[in-house]
Design a protein around this motif. Structure first.
Motif, mmCIF file in Angstrom:
data_model
loop_
_atom_site.group_PDB
_atom_site.id
_atom_site.type_symbol
_atom_site.label_atom_id
_atom_site.label_comp_id
_atom_site.label_asym_id
_atom_site.label_seq_id
_atom_site.Cartn_x
_atom_site.Cartn_y
_atom_site.Cartn_z
ATOM 1 N N PRO A 179 0.824 -1.221 0.000
ATOM 2 C CA PRO A 179 0.000 0.000 0.000
ATOM 3 C C PRO A 179 0.852 1.263 0.000
ATOM 4 O O PRO A 179 0.522 2.248 -0.659
ATOM 5 N N GLU A 180 1.985 1.215 0.710
ATOM 6 C CA GLU A 180 2.872 2.374 0.741
ATOM 7 C C GLU A 180 3.448 2.661 -0.637
ATOM 8 O O GLU A 180 3.498 3.816 -1.081
ATOM 9 N N LEU A 181 3.877 1.625 -1.335
ATOM 10 C CA LEU A 181 4.439 1.810 -2.673
ATOM 11 C C LEU A 181 3.410 2.390 -3.632
ATOM 12 O O LEU A 181 3.740 3.193 -4.499
ATOM 13 N N LEU A 182 2.157 1.990 -3.476
ATOM 14 C CA LEU A 182 1.103 2.539 -4.327
ATOM 15 C C LEU A 182 0.925 4.023 -4.081
ATOM 16 O O LEU A 182 0.624 4.785 -5.006
ATOM 17 N N PHE A 183 1.108 4.457 -2.841
ATOM 18 C CA PHE A 183 1.046 5.884 -2.545
ATOM 19 C C PHE A 183 2.226 6.624 -3.167
ATOM 20 O O PHE A 183 2.094 7.766 -3.588
ATOM 21 N N TYR A 184 3.391 5.985 -3.216
ATOM 22 C CA TYR A 184 4.543 6.589 -3.886
ATOM 23 C C TYR A 184 4.313 6.665 -5.392
ATOM 24 O O TYR A 184 4.584 7.686 -6.027
ATOM 25 N N ARG A 185 3.836 5.590 -5.958
ATOM 26 C CA ARG A 185 3.644 5.555 -7.409
ATOM 27 C C ARG A 185 2.621 6.579 -7.871
ATOM 28 O O ARG A 185 2.720 7.112 -8.971
ATOM 29 N N ALA A 211 2.224 9.374 -6.348
ATOM 30 C CA ALA A 211 2.743 10.655 -5.854
ATOM 31 C C ALA A 211 1.886 11.246 -4.731
ATOM 32 O O ALA A 211 1.992 12.429 -4.446
ATOM 33 N N ILE A 212 1.055 10.414 -4.092
ATOM 34 C CA ILE A 212 0.372 10.884 -2.879
ATOM 35 C C ILE A 212 1.427 11.193 -1.834
ATOM 36 O O ILE A 212 1.307 12.134 -1.050
ATOM 37 N N ILE A 213 2.465 10.357 -1.794
ATOM 38 C CA ILE A 213 3.703 10.676 -1.095
ATOM 39 C C ILE A 213 4.678 11.180 -2.145
ATOM 40 O O ILE A 213 5.008 10.443 -3.077
ATOM 41 N N PRO A 214 5.096 12.432 -2.126
ATOM 42 C CA PRO A 214 4.983 13.397 -1.030
ATOM 43 C C PRO A 214 3.944 14.509 -1.233
ATOM 44 O O PRO A 214 3.929 15.462 -0.470
ATOM 45 N N ASP A 215 3.105 14.423 -2.269
ATOM 46 C CA ASP A 215 2.200 15.533 -2.568
ATOM 47 C C ASP A 215 1.232 15.830 -1.422
ATOM 48 O O ASP A 215 0.891 16.994 -1.182
ATOM 49 N N VAL A 216 0.751 14.780 -0.736
ATOM 50 C CA VAL A 216 -0.240 14.967 0.323
ATOM 51 C C VAL A 216 0.346 14.677 1.697
ATOM 52 O O VAL A 216 0.133 15.435 2.648
ATOM 53 N N ILE A 217 1.055 13.581 1.820
ATOM 54 C CA ILE A 217 1.642 13.166 3.098
ATOM 55 C C ILE A 217 3.111 12.832 2.897
ATOM 56 O O ILE A 217 3.513 12.408 1.806
ATOM 57 N N PRO A 218 3.942 12.998 3.923
ATOM 58 C CA PRO A 218 5.379 12.738 3.756
ATOM 59 C C PRO A 218 5.734 11.260 3.765
ATOM 60 O O PRO A 218 6.696 10.845 3.115
ATOM 61 N N ARG A 277 -7.318 14.863 -14.565
ATOM 62 C CA ARG A 277 -7.661 13.740 -13.676
ATOM 63 C C ARG A 277 -7.181 14.045 -12.260
ATOM 64 O O ARG A 277 -5.987 14.273 -12.036
ATOM 65 N N HIS A 278 -8.099 14.040 -11.305
ATOM 66 C CA HIS A 278 -7.766 14.364 -9.917
ATOM 67 C C HIS A 278 -7.656 13.094 -9.087
ATOM 68 O O HIS A 278 -8.390 12.125 -9.303
ATOM 69 N N ARG A 279 -6.741 13.128 -8.101
ATOM 70 C CA ARG A 279 -6.517 11.979 -7.214
ATOM 71 C C ARG A 279 -7.239 12.227 -5.883
ATOM 72 O O ARG A 279 -6.728 12.940 -5.019
ATOM 73 N N TYR A 280 -8.391 11.640 -5.737
ATOM 74 C CA TYR A 280 -9.160 11.821 -4.503
ATOM 75 C C TYR A 280 -8.658 10.821 -3.470
ATOM 76 O O TYR A 280 -8.682 9.613 -3.687
ATOM 77 N N THR A 281 -8.178 11.365 -2.363
ATOM 78 C CA THR A 281 -7.411 10.589 -1.391
ATOM 79 C C THR A 281 -8.110 10.544 -0.039
ATOM 80 O O THR A 281 -8.441 11.591 0.526
#
Length: 227
Positions: free
Chosen positions: A48-54, A56-63, A175-179
């Motif tokens: 799940p963490e890698l998916l957030f990196y891929r 770009a939720i990390i670092p765009d939203v959370i570190p 396209r927006h990334r709703y998180t």
């Protein structure tokens, strides 16, 4: 007749002990470095963490996220039958997200859920992915979600507290990334923050200001303008 490699060439093709040792050392160095830049090197299951990196939720939203980070399982009644949850980075149509989703935590039994939790839903791509001048837009805030909430119950069921009611995705361009992010509260079940403005929100700042732990779980999906 198949192609045959002469015996003398086979001998040359066999890697020496020194070569094998070098390859082992190289792998041992590269793999932790990869996870250090694309996830937590200490996490045994960083999917799940890698998916957030891929995404770009990390670092765009959370570190970052902790090793115990879990996937939030969400269901939009207008998108799929209830048995089919939304996948990471799945594309949905606007008319499929008009009503608030049903939310559950998809855990592996190892995360020590207890106390109460806060859910945030943010859009880091407003007004467009190439112009984030009003990001983040906050679409939903629910606090005091009890850890033992029934899987069939809605997270807005009391004693949960709806700080900001759900507003559906309405992307203007791109396209927006709703998180969706779930945080653990340190205030037990008595967190009643004032409602913030919808634009120029920061999940990171909100969590820091209110001593929230995490996020401990999350997911994101995409909605494209005009669809």
């Amino acid at each position: 007749m198949g192609f045959m490699i002469p015996a003398v060439m086979k001998k040359k093709l066999r890697p020496s002990f020194g070569t094998l040792r070098f390859m082992v050392v190289l792998i041992a160095a590269v793999v932790p470095a990869f996870f250090a830049s694309h996830g937590n090197a200490q996490c045994l299951n960083p999917s799940p963490e890698l998916l957030f990196y891929r995404g770009a939720i990390i670092p765009d939203v959370i570190p970052s996220v902790p090793c115990e980070f879990q996937q939030l399982q969400i269901y939009y009644a207008d998108a799929f039958p209830f048995i089919f949850p939304v996948s990471f980075n799945e594309s949905l149509f606007q008319n499929q997200t008009s009503a608030a989703p049903h939310v559950e935590v998809l855990g592996d039994g190892e995360f020590p859920f207890f106390g109460c939790y806060t859910l945030l839903m943010v859009d880091p791509d407003a007004p467009s992915p190439t112009n984030t001048s009003i990001s983040e837009v906050i679409h939903w805030i629910v606090t005091n979600i009890p850890w033992d909430l029934s899987p069939l119950s809605e997270i807005t069921t009391p004693p949960a507290n709806v700080v900001l009611p759900y507003i559906p995705p309405t992307p203007i361009a791109g396209r927006h990334r709703y998180t969706l992010l779930l945080y653990e509260q340190q205030t037990n079940c008595s967190f009643f923050p004032p409602a913030p403005g919808r634009i120029l929100f920061s999940a990171k700042a909100f969590a820091s200001l209110n001593d929230l732990i995490g996020p401990v779980a999350g997911i994101y999906f995409g909605v494209t303008a005009g669809e």
